[in-house]
Design a protein around this motif. Structure first.
Motif, mmCIF file in Angstrom:
data_model
loop_
_atom_site.group_PDB
_atom_site.id
_atom_site.type_symbol
_atom_site.label_atom_id
_atom_site.label_comp_id
_atom_site.label_asym_id
_atom_site.label_seq_id
_atom_site.Cartn_x
_atom_site.Cartn_y
_atom_site.Cartn_z
ATOM 1 N N ARG A 18 0.816 -1.215 0.000
ATOM 2 C CA ARG A 18 0.000 0.000 0.000
ATOM 3 C C ARG A 18 0.850 1.265 0.000
ATOM 4 N NH1 ARG A 18 -2.695 3.467 3.642
ATOM 5 N NH2 ARG A 18 -1.810 2.403 5.449
ATOM 6 N N THR A 19 1.908 1.269 0.826
ATOM 7 C CA THR A 19 2.699 2.493 0.986
ATOM 8 C C THR A 19 4.085 2.412 0.361
ATOM 9 O OG1 THR A 19 3.691 1.803 3.089
ATOM 10 C CG2 THR A 19 1.534 2.901 3.186
ATOM 11 N N GLY A 20 4.552 1.195 0.090
ATOM 12 C CA GLY A 20 5.915 1.034 -0.387
ATOM 13 C C GLY A 20 6.953 1.013 0.719
ATOM 14 N N ALA A 21 6.530 1.019 1.987
ATOM 15 C CA ALA A 21 7.476 1.004 3.102
ATOM 16 C C ALA A 21 8.416 -0.186 2.968
ATOM 17 C CB ALA A 21 6.717 0.924 4.428
ATOM 18 N N VAL A 22 9.725 0.063 3.070
ATOM 19 C CA VAL A 22 10.722 -0.991 2.907
ATOM 20 C C VAL A 22 10.785 -1.877 4.144
ATOM 21 C CG1 VAL A 22 13.190 -1.423 2.612
ATOM 22 C CG2 VAL A 22 12.055 0.332 1.240
ATOM 23 N N ALA A 23 10.693 -1.279 5.327
ATOM 24 C CA ALA A 23 10.669 -2.062 6.572
ATOM 25 C C ALA A 23 9.254 -2.558 6.830
ATOM 26 C CB ALA A 23 11.154 -1.217 7.741
ATOM 27 N N VAL A 24 9.152 -3.808 7.296
ATOM 28 C CA VAL A 24 7.840 -4.364 7.644
ATOM 29 C C VAL A 24 7.202 -3.498 8.722
ATOM 30 C CG1 VAL A 24 6.647 -6.337 8.664
ATOM 31 C CG2 VAL A 24 8.517 -6.703 7.033
ATOM 32 N N PRO A 25 5.958 -3.050 8.543
ATOM 33 C CA PRO A 25 5.308 -2.242 9.583
ATOM 34 C C PRO A 25 5.058 -3.044 10.857
ATOM 35 C CG PRO A 25 4.169 -2.031 7.472
ATOM 36 C CD PRO A 25 5.126 -3.182 7.342
ATOM 37 N N ILE A 26 4.988 -2.327 11.967
ATOM 38 C CA ILE A 26 4.594 -2.930 13.237
ATOM 39 C C ILE A 26 3.073 -2.841 13.327
ATOM 40 C CG2 ILE A 26 4.791 -2.825 15.744
ATOM 41 C CD1 ILE A 26 7.500 -1.399 15.320
ATOM 42 N N TYR A 27 2.430 -3.967 13.180
ATOM 43 C CA TYR A 27 0.966 -3.979 13.218
ATOM 44 C C TYR A 27 0.518 -4.121 14.674
ATOM 45 C CZ TYR A 27 0.692 -4.274 8.156
ATOM 46 O OH TYR A 27 0.778 -3.995 6.801
ATOM 47 N N ALA A 28 0.418 -2.986 15.342
ATOM 48 C CA ALA A 28 0.059 -2.959 16.763
ATOM 49 C C ALA A 28 -1.456 -2.978 16.899
ATOM 50 C CB ALA A 28 0.658 -1.729 17.433
ATOM 51 N N THR A 29 -2.030 -4.100 16.540
ATOM 52 C CA THR A 29 -3.474 -4.254 16.626
ATOM 53 C C THR A 29 -3.807 -5.616 17.209
ATOM 54 O OG1 THR A 29 -5.551 -4.133 15.372
ATOM 55 C CG2 THR A 29 -3.684 -5.211 14.286
ATOM 56 N N SER A 30 -4.908 -5.672 17.926
ATOM 57 C CA SER A 30 -5.328 -6.952 18.489
ATOM 58 C C SER A 30 -6.373 -7.643 17.619
ATOM 59 C CB SER A 30 -5.892 -6.755 19.898
ATOM 60 O OG SER A 30 -7.019 -5.899 19.862
ATOM 61 N N THR A 31 -7.129 -6.855 16.843
ATOM 62 C CA THR A 31 -8.208 -7.451 16.067
ATOM 63 C C THR A 31 -8.287 -6.781 14.695
ATOM 64 O OG1 THR A 31 -10.539 -8.165 16.188
ATOM 65 C CG2 THR A 31 -10.051 -5.900 16.886
ATOM 66 N N TYR A 32 -9.121 -7.330 13.807
ATOM 67 C CA TYR A 32 -9.156 -6.921 12.405
ATOM 68 C C TYR A 32 -10.615 -6.833 11.939
ATOM 69 C CZ TYR A 32 -4.371 -8.547 12.894
ATOM 70 O OH TYR A 32 -3.086 -8.730 13.339
ATOM 71 N N LYS A 33 -10.917 -5.828 11.143
ATOM 72 C CA LYS A 33 -12.262 -5.681 10.581
ATOM 73 C C LYS A 33 -12.525 -6.803 9.582
ATOM 74 C CE LYS A 33 -15.251 -2.484 8.024
ATOM 75 N NZ LYS A 33 -15.683 -3.470 7.004
ATOM 76 N N GLN A 34 -13.679 -7.457 9.750
ATOM 77 C CA GLN A 34 -14.061 -8.524 8.839
ATOM 78 C C GLN A 34 -15.087 -8.006 7.833
ATOM 79 O OE1 GLN A 34 -15.025 -12.262 10.713
ATOM 80 N NE2 GLN A 34 -13.524 -11.966 12.353
ATOM 81 N N ASP A 35 -14.953 -8.482 6.608
ATOM 82 C CA ASP A 35 -15.881 -8.094 5.539
ATOM 83 C C ASP A 35 -17.071 -9.050 5.555
ATOM 84 O OD1 ASP A 35 -14.148 -6.043 4.680
ATOM 85 O OD2 ASP A 35 -12.964 -7.486 3.542
ATOM 86 N N GLY A 36 -17.926 -8.863 6.547
ATOM 87 C CA GLY A 36 -19.021 -9.783 6.761
ATOM 88 C C GLY A 36 -18.596 -10.887 7.714
ATOM 89 N N VAL A 37 -19.556 -11.619 8.236
ATOM 90 C CA VAL A 37 -19.266 -12.680 9.197
ATOM 91 C C VAL A 37 -18.397 -13.746 8.527
ATOM 92 C CG1 VAL A 37 -20.254 -14.488 10.648
ATOM 93 C CG2 VAL A 37 -21.398 -12.261 10.464
#
Length: 378
Positions: A18-37
């Motif tokens: 998405r951004t082209g960031a060379v270093a792997v981002p730190i995904y500081a999240t516990s949960t994720y939005k689901q596209d429907g159940v």
């Protein structure tokens, strides 16, 4: 297959789409939005089960060890506990090295025995002794090579043959060598274990562990237990290990060079009674180490003619070497295993000599390290 250093820098670590960031981002999240159940985005729902930063690390670990599945944990012992509870059941038997790491011995002897697992310590360099220790209930031969802290060497390929003939698995703790110097899966190991705290992280700023499986089915079983037991590596810890992995090869080259010079110095010193290092031709399994390792590593142990009292004094007289537990960082460390890292095996068959000193030789200027040891040993 690409070279080791290329894999260390790129495996699992392509620029962010998405951004082209060379270093792997730190995904500081516990949960994720689901596209429907049940509509998961790339399989992510909850970060105990999977996290993109941890996924990147796990893919890198598998690539470096030439395994099919890598798994990252909160510590090396968390990885070991998950592995043993996956492949063993109450009543099963494990063969341990006769000089296993104290934490591994404590886990098996004082935790897993309460769960019904039995164990036998065996000098793994003695293949006849390993064969004699096999039982119908033996499920794992646990191998460290080099061992901590006596720098013993075991023949991985030979042990794999013994294990598989008995219907058991060979597990190799590759922490001391790192995947840069030794490739256990290529020699027949079923699982590789790492404390990523050590050489993989490399900067003494993270605690972590890893399992790399050679078989997809076992990898899936380990992944199930990783999620069910929950001792996963967090995203920031995963990111720190990934950062360390990128420079593993160049760091290990320097660790090996510096350790070799320290060994030459200690071997010639009149206060030193013995030097334990697989690179020495006098090491009882030097030929095996030379065959299965591309270098002899940065860990050096030695004993002193003055006994425990002198060993303790030397540990307190250094100024550049830091008195501390752990190993594998860029800075040099010194410790007394009998009083520190291996106190848990005191009084057991795995007790270490009380005149033993262990060095984790860092990547400082070698002249400064030699000067520090010269002063402490004077």
């Amino acid at each position: 297959m690409t070279g080791f250093n290329t894999r260390a820098i790129h495996a699992g670590q392509e620029p962010d789409p998405r951004t082209g960031a060379v270093a792997v981002p730190i995904y500081a999240t516990s949960t994720y939005k689901q596209d429907g159940v049940g509509g998961l985005r790339e399989g992510y729902e909850y970060s105990r089960s999977a996290n993109p930063t941890r996924t990147a690390l796990e893919e890198a670990l598998a690539a470096l060890e030439n395994g099919v599945r890598g798994l990252a944990f909160a510590s090396g012992l968390a990885a070991e506990d998950t592995l043993l509870r996956t492949v063993c059941r109450p009543g099963d038997h494990v063969i341990l090295p006769g000089d296993a790491y104290g934490g591994t011995f404590r886990l098996v002897a004082r935790v897993l025995t309460n769960w019904g697992v039995e164990y036998t310590p065996v000098p793994l360099a003695d293949l006849d002794a390993v064969r004699a220790a096999i039982r119908p209930s033996t499920k794992v031969i646990w191998c460290e090579t080099p061992t901590n802290p006596l720098l013993g060497i075991a023949d991985i390929e030979a042990l794999a043959g013994i294990a598989h003939e008995a219907g058991a698995r060979l597990v190799v703790d590759n922490t001391f060598a790192s995947p840069y110097l030794q490739q256990p899966i290529a020699l027949g190991a079923d699982v590789v274990v790492h404390s990523t705290t050590k050489y993989l992280g490399g900067h003494s700023d993270v605690v972590g562990g890893a399992l790399i499986a050679a078989d997809a089915t076992l990898g899936d079983e380990l992944a199930f237990h990783q999620n069910a037991m929950g001792a996963i590596a967090g995203p920031f810890d995963s990111w720190l290990v990934l950062r360390g992995i990128k420079t593993l090869g160049v760091r290990m080259d320097r660790h090996c060079t510096n350790a070799g010079a320290v060994v030459d110095f200690l071997t010639a010193h009149p206060a030193v009674s013995s030097v334990l290092y697989p690179g020495l031709p006098s090491h009882p399994n030097h030929d095996v180490a030379a065959r299965q390792m591309s270098g002899f590593g940065g860990m050096v142990s030695f004993t002193l003619k003055g006994g425990e009292e002198t060993a303790l004094k030397v540990c307190g007289l250094v100024s550049l070497f830091t008195l501390g537990e752990s190993l594998g960082g860029v800075e040099s460390l010194i410790e007394h295993p009998g009083r520190m890292t291996h106190a848990s095996v005191a009084g057991s068959p795995l007790e270490v000599p009380n005149d033993l000193v262990r060095l984790s030789v860092g990547i400082e200027d070698i002249g400064d390290l030699i000067d520090d040891l010269t002063s402490a040993l004077a």
